[in-house]
Design an enzyme around this catalytic site. Structure first.
Site, PDB file in Angstrom:
ATOM      1  N   ASP A   1       0.851  -1.182   0.000  1.00 38.78           N
ATOM      2  CA  ASP A   1       0.000   0.000   0.000  1.00 38.78           C
ATOM      3  C   ASP A   1       0.888   1.233   0.000  1.00 38.78           C
ATOM      4  O   ASP A   1       1.971   1.234   0.606  1.00 38.78           O
ATOM      5  CB  ASP A   1      -0.912   0.015   1.224  1.00 38.78           C
ATOM      6  CG  ASP A   1      -1.891   1.175   1.172  1.00 38.78           C
ATOM      7  OD1 ASP A   1      -2.898   1.076   0.452  1.00 38.78           O
ATOM      8  OD2 ASP A   1      -1.635   2.209   1.830  1.00 38.78           O
TER       9      ASP A   1
ATOM     10  N   GLU B   1       0.966   5.621   0.423  1.00 30.29           N
ATOM     11  CA  GLU B   1       0.340   6.897   0.718  1.00 30.29           C
ATOM     12  C   GLU B   1       1.033   7.936  -0.151  1.00 30.29           C
ATOM     13  O   GLU B   1       2.260   7.859  -0.350  1.00 30.29           O
ATOM     14  CB  GLU B   1       0.463   7.263   2.202  1.00 30.29           C
ATOM     15  CG  GLU B   1      -0.196   6.275   3.155  1.00 30.29           C
ATOM     16  CD  GLU B   1      -1.692   6.132   2.934  1.00 30.29           C
ATOM     17  OE1 GLU B   1      -2.329   7.110   2.476  1.00 30.29           O
ATOM     18  OE2 GLU B   1      -2.229   5.035   3.184  1.00 30.29           O
TER      19      GLU B   1
ATOM     20  N   HIS C   1      -5.433   4.573   6.758  1.00 32.98           N
ATOM     21  CA  HIS C   1      -4.784   5.493   5.812  1.00 32.98           C
ATOM     22  C   HIS C   1      -3.303   5.654   6.140  1.00 32.98           C
ATOM     23  O   HIS C   1      -2.712   6.674   5.786  1.00 32.98           O
ATOM     24  CB  HIS C   1      -5.477   6.859   5.778  1.00 32.98           C
ATOM     25  CG  HIS C   1      -6.854   6.802   5.190  1.00 32.98           C
ATOM     26  ND1 HIS C   1      -7.087   6.499   3.878  1.00 32.98           N
ATOM     27  CD2 HIS C   1      -8.072   6.978   5.769  1.00 32.98           C
ATOM     28  CE1 HIS C   1      -8.398   6.503   3.646  1.00 32.98           C
ATOM     29  NE2 HIS C   1      -9.016   6.788   4.776  1.00 32.98           N
TER      30      HIS C   1
ATOM     31  N   ASP D   1      -2.751  -0.375   6.309  1.00 36.46           N
ATOM     32  CA  ASP D   1      -3.602  -0.717   5.167  1.00 36.46           C
ATOM     33  C   ASP D   1      -3.112  -1.976   4.466  1.00 36.46           C
ATOM     34  O   ASP D   1      -3.920  -2.785   3.986  1.00 36.46           O
ATOM     35  CB  ASP D   1      -3.648   0.451   4.184  1.00 36.46           C
ATOM     36  CG  ASP D   1      -4.447   1.632   4.733  1.00 36.46           C
ATOM     37  OD1 ASP D   1      -4.884   1.561   5.906  1.00 36.46           O
ATOM     38  OD2 ASP D   1      -4.622   2.632   4.004  1.00 36.46           O
TER      39      ASP D   1
END
Length: 599
Positions: free
Chosen positions: A37, A39, A178, A183
């Site tokens: 994942d 960000e 998040h 995640d």
């Protein structure tokens, strides 16, 4: 869950992976996944903008390694991203830039399947970063948990396919926050829940899971079990209906892999979707090698005329141009070959093509075009062509049978059996004359006739050269060191075999010759097989790696045969297809084609 500011590298070691790329046939339980994942700053995937990476490596439900780091994006962090993720610019200031993180991340990904929720977004950022900083993208297999969930879960079970919703549905041990690592861990639990669900869809391998995530139809999903248990070998496959009718026949070097492809998103043909709905089983016919598979496919299609096959269904629906054996011969379109002294040109796939070639012959030589049976004693009324001077009027006995044979019949016989230059030159002269007068449409009509005539002549001479031989034995190396062996008799594949690697092929060759089909000669250029079968054999024999082991005679074509006009034919076909729109430059310029070929 508290997270470190940044940790570059793995926090745990990979326990039992060899780094190799897992094959698509590997079971999901044995597949190594890296669940990832990202960000980001929320901008476009332009090689920057990544603020955090979290990845977990798993196999068989066990966690093998973790990769987690903050990343300095090299740009301002929008306030709404800080509100959403809790990541601040102060946290990112000491973090390494993406170009420093990529080597370790790519190593962590090596040999594994990349899993992400809404994978195109994360993959797009990573590919852009690799391109921007000069790192080759390893192009791993990618599994998108969001796409799998769309196919595996119904609206009654989950209202949407968001990661938070799926994590709740599957009772994930970590809820998404998040933050990249949280995640990623939540996605791991979602992945394991989806894998359990996929078992009810008969999806057990990585390749099946990746295809399942794509937009396949309910029929494809329901019928994918038809591909179970098929061999990974060359051969023919037959889709059959409940009453055992053949619905569709195909061929492949790997039957199992090819049949499975019918149940993937790449198969979008409406008729095949209809066929899959009617099929109840798939029959596999294993073959010695690819040539035998191609030939068996043609024979099965001809024998059963499967409704969902479009090509090769009616090999007997061909026609021939026959030069009759009358005192004043004429051209006739016939469907069968007789064992007589008549000259035949073909086969043609349609009557229209045969008539187009016949029109080319009439443009080049003074053959009569009437269908009457003429008597050498009693004259008959002349037709309009004779009155216009476009026919030597054998009906009025204005030409003797001997002169007619020399000026009209002999050029056609020479064209189909030997040198077609007299016919070709006559047509080219007419095309040039029309082009000089700017009558390009009429020149194009003659060009189409020339193409039909020359294409049939080249094809027939190639076929006849092979079918005259009572036997050819040929062999070529296969991919594992053995030999693919074919016994061809009068243009028909009589036997096929493959000798084992590291063994002399002679015993296999001798055995297959003893069991080969007996093939008798017959009339015409393809006496024992369809033209399409013989052409497949020709293509195999003419491959650079095929060796002729034994022949019953000389395999030869006429020295001044039609093959020397191949360059002219190719240029004419290119002009007719629109690749070269100039009639003059593509057909009538014989400086390097027809004129040089006459020498």
């Amino acid at each position: 869950m508290a997270q470190p500011a940044y940790v570059q590298g793995t926090l745990d070691t990979l326990l039992s992976a060899d780094g190799s790329v897992e094959p698509a046939a590997l079971s999901l339980a044995d597949t190594t996944f890296v669940v990832l994942d990202l960000e980001t700053t929320g901008g476009a995937a332009d090689g920057a903008g990544i603020t955090e990476i979290g990845a977990v490596k798993v196999r068989g439900g066990a966690e093998l390694g973790v990769f987690a780091t903050l990343v300095n994006p090299g740009e301002r962090l929008p306030p709404f991203i800080t509100v959403l993720t809790g990541i601040t610019e102060a946290m990112l200031a000491p973090a390494p830039p993406i170009e420093s993180v990529l080597p370790s991340l790519l190593e962590f990904l090596r040999g594994a399947v990349l899993v992400a929720h809404n994978a195109p977004y994360d993959v797009g950022f990573l590919k852009a970063a690799c391109a921007r900083h000069g790192y080759p993208w390893p192009n791993p297999r990618v599994l998108d948990t969001a796409a799998v969930a769309r196919r595996a879960l119904t609206r009654d079970e989950v209202p949407n396919r968001k990661l938070g919703t799926l994590a709740q549905f599957f009772h994930a041990t970590v809820q998404p926050t998040h933050r990249a690592l949280d995640d990623a861990r939540a996605t791991v639990d979602v992945l394991h829940g989806l894998i359990e669900r996929l078992g009810s869809y008969r999806v057990h391998t990585l390749g099946d899971a990746i295809e399942f995530a794509k937009a396949v139809t309910p029929t494809q999903r329901r019928q994918r079990h038809l591909a179970d248990g098929l061999p990974h070998s060359p051969g023919v496959y037959v889709f059959r209906a409940a009453d055992d009718r053949a619905l569709y026949v195909g061929t492949s070097k790997d039957i199992a892999t090819r049949v499975r492809s019918y149940f993937t998103a790449s198969e979008k043909r409406a008729r095949i979707s209809e066929m899959l709905g009617a099929a109840t089983r798939v029959e596999a016919v294993e073959c010695a090698h690819s040539l035998e598979a191609e030939v068996r496919e043609l024979r099965l299609i001809a024998a059963h005329s499967p409704p969902y096959n479009r090509r090769s269904k009616y090999p007997d629906r061909v026609v021939w141009l026959k030069l009759t054996t009358e005192a004043y011969p004429r051209l006739s379109v016939v469907r069968t070959l007789a064992d007589d002294d008549a000259a035949y040109l073909g086969p043609f796939s349609s009557r229209r093509t045969a008539e187009l070639a016949a029109a080319g012959v009439y443009d080049a030589v003074p053959l009569r075009q009437c269908g009457h049976k003429l008597s050498v004693r009693t004259p008959t009324p002349a037709c309009a062509l004779a009155e216009l001077g476009r026919c030597p009027a054998p009906c009025q006995h204005k030409i003797t049978p001997e002169d007619y044979a020399t000026t009209a019949a002999l050029p056609f016989r020479d064209a189909i059996h030997g040198d077609p230059s007299q016919v070709v030159d006559a047509l080219m002269d007419r095309i040039e004359g029309l082009s000089d007068k700017r009558r390009y449409e009429e020149a194009a009509v003659l060009r189409s006739r020339l193409i039909a005539l020359l294409r049939a002549t080249v094809r027939m001479q190639r076929l006849s050269a092979l079918t005259k031989l009572s036997e050819i034995v040929a062999a070529r190396r296969d991919t594992i060191g053995g030999w693919e062996i074919s016994v061809v008799r009068h243009g028909r594949l009589a036997a096929a075999a493959t000798s084992p690697p590291r063994e002399h092929p002679r015993p296999t060759l001798d055995a297959v010759r003893l069991t080969a089909e007996k093939v008798l000669p017959g009339p015409g250029p393809v006496p024992a097989a369809t033209a399409e079968e013989t052409e497949r054999i020709l293509a195999w024999l003419e491959r650079p790696d095929t060796r002729l082991v034994e022949t019953s005679g000389d395999w030869v074509s006429p020295v001044r045969g039609a093959a020397r006009f191949t360059a002219l034919l190719n240029r004419a076909e290119a002009a007719a297809s629109g690749k070269d729109s100039s009639v003059r430059s593509s057909v009538t310029d014989r400086s390097d084609d027809a004129r040089s070929l006459r020498l």
